[in-house]
Design a protein around this motif. Structure first.
Motif, PDB file in Angstrom:
ATOM      1  N   THR A   1     -65.962  34.180 -13.137  1.00 55.82           N
ATOM      2  CA  THR A   1     -67.256  33.781 -13.494  1.00 55.82           C
ATOM      3  C   THR A   1     -68.311  34.877 -13.188  1.00 55.82           C
ATOM      4  O   THR A   1     -69.011  35.227 -13.982  1.00 55.82           O
TER       5      THR A   1
ATOM      6  N   HIS B   1     -61.300  31.439  -9.887  1.00 49.94           N
ATOM      7  CA  HIS B   1     -62.198  30.878 -10.876  1.00 49.94           C
ATOM      8  C   HIS B   1     -63.787  31.424 -10.842  1.00 49.94           C
ATOM      9  O   HIS B   1     -64.326  31.799 -11.787  1.00 49.94           O
ATOM     10  N   THR B   2     -64.027  31.445  -9.633  1.00 51.83           N
ATOM     11  CA  THR B   2     -65.458  31.899  -9.294  1.00 51.83           C
ATOM     12  C   THR B   2     -65.479  33.537  -9.394  1.00 51.83           C
ATOM     13  O   THR B   2     -66.603  33.872  -9.876  1.00 51.83           O
TER      14      THR B   2
ATOM     15  N   TYR C   1     -61.363  30.128  -5.834  1.00 47.43           N
ATOM     16  CA  TYR C   1     -61.956  31.719  -5.633  1.00 47.43           C
ATOM     17  C   TYR C   1     -61.749  32.210  -6.832  1.00 47.43           C
ATOM     18  O   TYR C   1     -62.439  33.120  -7.236  1.00 47.43           O
TER      19      TYR C   1
END
Length: 146
Positions: free
Chosen positions: A36, A32-33, A30
């Motif tokens: 991004t 990392h998302t 989560y």
């Protein structure tokens, strides 16, 4: 009341992804998302949020659970050092009680900013322009026709 927020839906997605699930692998995914999405949409995240995410492995940094926090002194300054227990990456933050982040300062708030005045041109001191330009002396050319 604050004005309309640009990309409100994106901020709501980021808020959901930042939540603290029990599963550390899911939390890392989560986070990392979330990073991004913030990069792709060029959104500024709050410094308190950025400080709780590991830059190396994107795990949520919770002191005592996923990271260690130590206080250090170096050259008269106090530092807080966070070390991620997953990837061993450390981050240092200045621990100065007088330090205020730019976003928390009053002049950074949009409501407190005055209308910017157009900048005045600076006088050119290298080549000052006199009030009266000297008259050019034109010498008559003698025309001699053969």
């Amino acid at each position: 009341m604050a004005g309309p927020v640009k990309d409100r839906e994106a901020f709501q997605r980021l808020n959901f992804l930042y939540q603290d699930p029990e599963n550390q692998a899911l939390a890392r995914f989560y986070c990392h998302t979330e990073r991004t999405i913030a990069k792709r949409l060029v959104l500024r995240r709050d410094p308190s949020v950025k400080r709780t995410l590991c830059r190396g492995c994107s795990s949520l940094l919770i002191p005592g659970l996923t990271c260690t926090q130590r206080q250090r002194r170096c050259k008269g300054q106090r530092w807080t050092v966070q070390t991620c227990l997953t990837c061993q990456r450390s981050q240092r933050f200045l621990n100065d009680p007088r330090h205020v982040l730019w976003g928390d300062r009053p002049e950074a708030q949009l409501g407190n900013q005055a209308d910017p005045k157009p900048p005045q041109p600076l006088p050119n001191t290298a080549h000052p322009i006199p009030a009266q330009l000297p008259k050019e002396k034109v010498q008559p050319q003698s025309s001699s026709h053969p």
